[in-house]
Design a protein around this motif. Structure first.
Motif: not given
Length: 128
Positions: A1-12, A23-31, A57-62
């Motif tokens: 994961m590292g610093r590419r939180i948004l890119n990893d979430a979009l790929r998921t 649905t897709a589960k995203l973790q970790p999250i950011s503002g 850390v947080g989770k988002i269910t989309v």
């Protein structure tokens, strides 16, 4: 994961869409990720999303709509003027008719149409 939180979430999300998941589960999250998902919901690319435990850390269910074909985040910073947005959009998007470029600005995270409407003077970073 590292610093590419948004890119990893979009790929998921893209991988879940291609596999036909609802649905897709995203973790970790950011503002920034939450702001990006609000834009995607407003534009009709996702149905809704729910944030769990945002202070840790947080989770988002989309809940996916089935409309996402490709979605990427550019990790390098680019400075753009409001007059250059249209040229940037035509260079980054595969077609002129579909898609949005989402940028982070001093006014927050905006898509390219809203950024042109607000006539923001400088953009930091970019994504599609």
């Amino acid at each position: 994961m590292g610093r590419r939180i948004l890119n990893d979430a979009l790929r998921t999300m893209v991988n879940a869409e291609r596999r036909g998941f609802a649905t897709a589960k995203l973790q970790p999250i950011s503002g920034v990720m939450i702001s990006f998902l609000n834009i995607m919901k407003h534009r009709g690319y996702i149905k809704k999303f729910e944030v769990f435990d945002p202070h840790r850390v947080g989770k988002i269910t989309v809940e996916l709509q089935g409309r996402i074909k490709d979605c990427k985040a550019l990790t390098y910073r680019q400075d753009l003027r409001a007059t250059e947005i249209e040229k940037y959009r035509t260079r980054m998007l595969p077609t002129r008719q579909w898609g949005y470029v989402v940028v982070t600005t001093p006014n927050g995270v905006l898509d390219h149409e809203e950024a042109i409407r607000q006539n923001c003077c400088s953009f930091y970073g970019g994504g599609r």
